[in-house]
Design a protein around this motif. Sequence first.
Motif, PDB file in Angstrom:
ATOM      1  N   ASN A 195       0.829  -1.208   0.000  1.00  0.00           N
ATOM      2  CA  ASN A 195       0.000   0.000   0.000  1.00  0.00           C
ATOM      3  C   ASN A 195       0.858   1.250   0.000  1.00  0.00           C
ATOM      4  O   ASN A 195       0.535   2.242  -0.645  1.00  0.00           O
ATOM      5  N   LEU A 196       1.959   1.214   0.739  1.00  0.00           N
ATOM      6  CA  LEU A 196       2.859   2.358   0.801  1.00  0.00           C
ATOM      7  C   LEU A 196       3.531   2.580  -0.550  1.00  0.00           C
ATOM      8  O   LEU A 196       3.671   3.719  -1.000  1.00  0.00           O
ATOM      9  N   ALA A 197       3.945   1.493  -1.213  1.00  0.00           N
ATOM     10  CA  ALA A 197       4.569   1.616  -2.531  1.00  0.00           C
ATOM     11  C   ALA A 197       3.565   2.133  -3.553  1.00  0.00           C
ATOM     12  O   ALA A 197       3.913   2.962  -4.406  1.00  0.00           O
ATOM     13  N   ASP A 198       2.318   1.669  -3.478  1.00  0.00           N
ATOM     14  CA  ASP A 198       1.287   2.188  -4.376  1.00  0.00           C
ATOM     15  C   ASP A 198       1.025   3.665  -4.130  1.00  0.00           C
ATOM     16  O   ASP A 198       0.788   4.431  -5.055  1.00  0.00           O
ATOM     17  N   PHE A 199       1.074   4.071  -2.857  1.00  0.00           N
ATOM     18  CA  PHE A 199       0.829   5.472  -2.512  1.00  0.00           C
ATOM     19  C   PHE A 199       1.884   6.379  -3.118  1.00  0.00           C
ATOM     20  O   PHE A 199       1.586   7.424  -3.679  1.00  0.00           O
ATOM     21  N   PHE A 200       3.157   5.979  -3.024  1.00  0.00           N
ATOM     22  CA  PHE A 200       4.234   6.833  -3.515  1.00  0.00           C
ATOM     23  C   PHE A 200       4.490   6.681  -5.008  1.00  0.00           C
ATOM     24  O   PHE A 200       5.371   7.346  -5.541  1.00  0.00           O
ATOM     25  N   SER A 201       3.738   5.845  -5.695  1.00  0.00           N
ATOM     26  CA  SER A 201       3.933   5.702  -7.134  1.00  0.00           C
ATOM     27  C   SER A 201       3.255   6.815  -7.915  1.00  0.00           C
ATOM     28  O   SER A 201       3.548   7.018  -9.081  1.00  0.00           O
ATOM     29  N   SER A 202       2.372   7.557  -7.283  1.00  0.00           N
ATOM     30  CA  SER A 202       1.660   8.636  -7.961  1.00  0.00           C
ATOM     31  C   SER A 202       2.321   9.980  -7.650  1.00  0.00           C
ATOM     32  O   SER A 202       2.712  10.247  -6.510  1.00  0.00           O
ATOM     33  N   GLY A 203       2.428  10.827  -8.653  1.00  0.00           N
ATOM     34  CA  GLY A 203       3.034  12.147  -8.478  1.00  0.00           C
ATOM     35  C   GLY A 203       2.221  13.054  -7.568  1.00  0.00           C
ATOM     36  O   GLY A 203       2.779  13.790  -6.759  1.00  0.00           O
ATOM     37  N   SER A 204       0.895  12.994  -7.689  1.00  0.00           N
ATOM     38  CA  SER A 204       0.063  13.845  -6.834  1.00  0.00           C
ATOM     39  C   SER A 204       0.172  13.428  -5.369  1.00  0.00           C
ATOM     40  O   SER A 204       0.113  14.270  -4.471  1.00  0.00           O
ATOM     41  N   ASN A 205       0.355  12.133  -5.123  1.00  0.00           N
ATOM     42  CA  ASN A 205       0.550  11.677  -3.745  1.00  0.00           C
ATOM     43  C   ASN A 205       1.884  12.148  -3.178  1.00  0.00           C
ATOM     44  O   ASN A 205       1.982  12.466  -1.994  1.00  0.00           O
ATOM     45  N   LEU A 206       2.906  12.195  -4.020  1.00  0.00           N
ATOM     46  CA  LEU A 206       4.198  12.712  -3.565  1.00  0.00           C
ATOM     47  C   LEU A 206       4.101  14.198  -3.221  1.00  0.00           C
ATOM     48  O   LEU A 206       4.660  14.647  -2.215  1.00  0.00           O
ATOM     49  N   VAL A 207       3.395  14.954  -4.052  1.00  0.00           N
ATOM     50  CA  VAL A 207       3.212  16.386  -3.766  1.00  0.00           C
ATOM     51  C   VAL A 207       2.381  16.566  -2.500  1.00  0.00           C
ATOM     52  O   VAL A 207       2.681  17.421  -1.665  1.00  0.00           O
ATOM     53  N   PHE A 208       1.344  15.730  -2.335  1.00  0.00           N
ATOM     54  CA  PHE A 208       0.561  15.779  -1.104  1.00  0.00           C
ATOM     55  C   PHE A 208       1.435  15.505   0.110  1.00  0.00           C
ATOM     56  O   PHE A 208       1.357  16.207   1.120  1.00  0.00           O
ATOM     57  N   PHE A 209       2.282  14.477   0.024  1.00  0.00           N
ATOM     58  CA  PHE A 209       3.162  14.125   1.135  1.00  0.00           C
ATOM     59  C   PHE A 209       4.114  15.271   1.450  1.00  0.00           C
ATOM     60  O   PHE A 209       4.354  15.595   2.618  1.00  0.00           O
ATOM     61  N   PHE A 210       4.641  15.917   0.415  1.00  0.00           N
ATOM     62  CA  PHE A 210       5.557  17.049   0.602  1.00  0.00           C
ATOM     63  C   PHE A 210       4.858  18.192   1.335  1.00  0.00           C
ATOM     64  O   PHE A 210       5.376  18.730   2.322  1.00  0.00           O
ATOM     65  N   PHE A 211       3.658  18.588   0.864  1.00  0.00           N
ATOM     66  CA  PHE A 211       2.932  19.681   1.515  1.00  0.00           C
ATOM     67  C   PHE A 211       2.460  19.299   2.916  1.00  0.00           C
ATOM     68  O   PHE A 211       2.438  20.140   3.820  1.00  0.00           O
ATOM     69  N   ALA A 212       2.096  18.038   3.116  1.00  0.00           N
ATOM     70  CA  ALA A 212       1.676  17.596   4.446  1.00  0.00           C
ATOM     71  C   ALA A 212       2.843  17.647   5.425  1.00  0.00           C
ATOM     72  O   ALA A 212       2.683  18.091   6.571  1.00  0.00           O
ATOM     73  N   ILE A 213       4.021  17.215   4.991  1.00  0.00           N
ATOM     74  CA  ILE A 213       5.199  17.286   5.851  1.00  0.00           C
ATOM     75  C   ILE A 213       5.537  18.738   6.163  1.00  0.00           C
ATOM     76  O   ILE A 213       5.884  19.081   7.303  1.00  0.00           O
ATOM     77  N   LEU A 214       5.432  19.631   5.169  1.00  0.00           N
ATOM     78  CA  LEU A 214       5.686  21.053   5.423  1.00  0.00           C
ATOM     79  C   LEU A 214       4.688  21.631   6.418  1.00  0.00           C
ATOM     80  O   LEU A 214       5.061  22.410   7.302  1.00  0.00           O
ATOM     81  N   ALA A 215       3.415  21.266   6.280  1.00  0.00           N
ATOM     82  CA  ALA A 215       2.392  21.789   7.192  1.00  0.00           C
ATOM     83  C   ALA A 215       2.634  21.296   8.619  1.00  0.00           C
ATOM     84  O   ALA A 215       2.595  22.083   9.572  1.00  0.00           O
ATOM     85  N   ILE A 216       2.900  20.016   8.769  1.00  0.00           N
ATOM     86  CA  ILE A 216       3.139  19.467  10.099  1.00  0.00           C
ATOM     87  C   ILE A 216       4.440  20.008  10.673  1.00  0.00           C
ATOM     88  O   ILE A 216       4.505  20.398  11.847  1.00  0.00           O
ATOM     89  N   GLY A 217       5.471  20.083   9.839  1.00  0.00           N
ATOM     90  CA  GLY A 217       6.753  20.618  10.302  1.00  0.00           C
ATOM     91  C   GLY A 217       6.649  22.076  10.713  1.00  0.00           C
ATOM     92  O   GLY A 217       7.207  22.486  11.738  1.00  0.00           O
ATOM     93  N   GLY A 218       5.938  22.883   9.922  1.00  0.00           N
ATOM     94  CA  GLY A 218       5.749  24.288  10.293  1.00  0.00           C
ATOM     95  C   GLY A 218       4.999  24.441  11.599  1.00  0.00           C
ATOM     96  O   GLY A 218       5.338  25.297  12.431  1.00  0.00           O
ATOM     97  N   ALA A 219       3.998  23.601  11.818  1.00  0.00           N
ATOM     98  CA  ALA A 219       3.239  23.664  13.071  1.00  0.00           C
ATOM     99  C   ALA A 219       4.107  23.246  14.250  1.00  0.00           C
ATOM    100  O   ALA A 219       4.071  23.879  15.319  1.00  0.00           O
TER     101      ALA A 219
END
Length: 175
Positions: A4-28
């Motif tokens: 499931n994790l490999a399927d999640f990271f195979s999509s470009g939009s999921n990678l961008v989501f992960f990047f923005f989610a990490i930035l949001a959590i990190g900023g908080a």
Amino acid sequence: MLNNLADFFSSGSNLVFFFFAILAIGGAIFMLSFTRVIHMVLALALTFLSLAGLYVLLEAEFVAFVQVLIYAGAISILMIFGIMMTKHQGEEEEPRRPLHSILTAVGALALFGILFYAIQQATFPTAGGFEPGEDNTLEIGKLLFNVHVIPFELMSVLLTVAFIGAIVIAKREEE
């Protein structure tokens, strides 16, 4: 589980989501852990900008634009001006508590581990039949200025009265 994790990271939009989610959590997290107020505001602005990126991924361009314009721009600048206009005494250092920091880190890792496991085991339904509007901003404008014009105008009057009241209170305290 890792499929499931490999399927999640195979999509470009999921990678961008992960990047923005990490930035949001990190900023908080940075906003809560910094000791200088100006650094807290900059971390909060990072969180606001990353949330705008998440809104773009959700195809809510108007909400993303408002997020950048109002929160990342106006609110962050207002907070910086408020910091610059107030008098700050010397900031006192809190005593170091290594046991507290270790327990906090262990608790956070346990929480993220439980959430990761729960998300990996969950089955999410697919969205069926939902098509976003052709022009979201146009539809919001039609609703705002046709159907909800009276509440919109009442809100503008309320905000104007609150602004004038804040000026009057600030002038009274100054004298």
